[in-house]
Design an enzyme around this catalytic site. Sequence first.
Site, PDB file in Angstrom:
ATOM      1  N   SER A 164      -0.055  -1.544   6.273  1.00 39.55           N
ATOM      2  CA  SER A 164      -1.254  -0.815   6.682  1.00 39.55           C
ATOM      3  C   SER A 164      -1.065  -0.325   8.111  1.00 39.55           C
ATOM      4  O   SER A 164      -0.108   0.383   8.393  1.00 39.55           O
ATOM      5  CB  SER A 164      -2.493  -1.694   6.528  1.00 39.55           C
ATOM      6  OG  SER A 164      -3.674  -0.945   6.747  1.00 39.55           O
ATOM      7  N   THR A 165      -1.935  -0.733   9.033  1.00 40.45           N
ATOM      8  CA  THR A 165      -1.885  -0.244  10.411  1.00 40.45           C
ATOM      9  C   THR A 165      -0.514  -0.513  11.035  1.00 40.45           C
ATOM     10  O   THR A 165      -0.052  -1.644  11.076  1.00 40.45           O
ATOM     11  CB  THR A 165      -2.968  -0.932  11.259  1.00 40.45           C
ATOM     12  OG1 THR A 165      -4.229  -0.805  10.606  1.00 40.45           O
ATOM     13  CG2 THR A 165      -3.042  -0.314  12.648  1.00 40.45           C
ATOM     14  N   HIS A 198      -1.375   2.059   3.289  1.00 39.60           N
ATOM     15  CA  HIS A 198      -2.747   2.563   3.338  1.00 39.60           C
ATOM     16  C   HIS A 198      -2.766   3.903   4.065  1.00 39.60           C
ATOM     17  O   HIS A 198      -2.532   3.970   5.265  1.00 39.60           O
ATOM     18  CB  HIS A 198      -3.657   1.567   4.058  1.00 39.60           C
ATOM     19  CG  HIS A 198      -3.797   0.267   3.339  1.00 39.60           C
ATOM     20  ND1 HIS A 198      -4.122  -0.916   3.970  1.00 39.60           N
ATOM     21  CD2 HIS A 198      -3.668  -0.053   2.012  1.00 39.60           C
ATOM     22  CE1 HIS A 198      -4.176  -1.895   3.087  1.00 39.60           C
ATOM     23  NE2 HIS A 198      -3.901  -1.403   1.894  1.00 39.60           N
ATOM     24  N   MET A 206      -4.071  -4.735   9.256  1.00 41.80           N
ATOM     25  CA  MET A 206      -5.281  -5.513   9.478  1.00 41.80           C
ATOM     26  C   MET A 206      -5.830  -6.026   8.154  1.00 41.80           C
ATOM     27  O   MET A 206      -5.692  -5.373   7.124  1.00 41.80           O
ATOM     28  CB  MET A 206      -6.336  -4.636  10.167  1.00 41.80           C
ATOM     29  CG  MET A 206      -7.512  -5.396  10.722  1.00 41.80           C
ATOM     30  SD  MET A 206      -7.035  -6.318  12.202  1.00 41.80           S
ATOM     31  CE  MET A 206      -8.648  -6.865  12.760  1.00 41.80           C
ATOM     32  N   ASP A 226      -5.304  -7.640   2.631  1.00 42.23           N
ATOM     33  CA  ASP A 226      -4.821  -6.986   1.418  1.00 42.23           C
ATOM     34  C   ASP A 226      -3.346  -7.332   1.201  1.00 42.23           C
ATOM     35  O   ASP A 226      -2.517  -7.134   2.082  1.00 42.23           O
ATOM     36  CB  ASP A 226      -4.995  -5.466   1.512  1.00 42.23           C
ATOM     37  CG  ASP A 226      -4.733  -4.772   0.186  1.00 42.23           C
ATOM     38  OD1 ASP A 226      -4.964  -5.408  -0.870  1.00 42.23           O
ATOM     39  OD2 ASP A 226      -4.300  -3.600   0.197  1.00 42.23           O
TER      40      ASP A 226
END
Length: 357
Positions: free
Chosen positions: A179-180, A205, A298, A301
């Site tokens: 993700s991030t 993501h 973050m 998930d």
Amino acid sequence: MGKIKVLVVDDSAVVRQTLASVITSDKRLEVMATASDPYAAARKMLKEAPDVITLDVEMPRMDGLTFLKRIMSQHPLPVVIISSLTQKGTETGLKALELGAVEIITKPQIDTRAFFEESRIKICDAIYAAAHSRPRKKRVVPPVIKVEPKYTADAVIPAHKQSGSMIKTTEKVVVIGASTGGTEALVHILQSLPHDSPGIVIVQHMPEHFTRSFANRLNEICDISVKEAQNNDTVIRGRALIAPGNKHTLLKRSGARYYVEVTDGQMVNRHRPSVDVLFRSAAYCAGANSVGIIMTGMGNDGAHGLLEMKNAGAYTIAQDEKSCVVFGMPHEAIKLGAVNQVVSLDNIAFTLVKKAR
């Protein structure tokens, strides 16, 4: 830590007002100020430094990318790009990530209440993640964050009991979730892989349409081929498939052949695509024939899905804290006991190839 101070920079008064309303609805955040262009933003930053800046790309007097470049070269701050990402504009988004933006999300579309609620959660979570990321010179170590999901992977793929009769194949598959901070981390990994690497399926993501440009960019700079996943694409040696934005991607098996299913469904852990959905499908369809890797991001998930993979016999890897932009997803997986090995970003490609032999 007090409320996170946010500076909203956008030339549209409507967007500034909407974003301010969205941000202040989250008790963790507050809008320090708004600005109609980078010059107005710079004046306000001289009076008080924000914790996070939300930044549009197309603005008068100075475009957002030029302002982002100046911020990162002079006084690095976490920046979240909030822009309308059409197919035409996605290359600009990739450039923003290269220049140091922590995250890119779409502007909220408020034509339906349901979509606005989803956008609100995405925006606030992205800002909160950015505040705890590494662009700041003095990094604040984030507290352990427990994100309560709207839905679990059960909403897309039901849980299965492992029969223990999974037939091993000569080919292993690798599934990766990030993700991030994941976009540049994935560039680092995929560029390091040899052309005959095992087949890979990735959930990063990202907004809709953005994943195709990201895959095309990676395809140009890597020895392996990279493409945005399409329904029924075969997972083959020397190729990585990236889950399309706003679609879940599942690993499937037919005989000795692995392929992907691209589908709709509820947001899982506030994401679509969801890492948990991909990992659960890998646990069920590949088991010990798979390697799972959870990377910077973050929230949680992928943590439970990685545990399912480990319990099914897969080898599981987490990116280490030092090399993560945000040590959220890997930390949650480690806490659950879902990880066989914690590896630095520089060593993930080598470990991936070694464990997938």
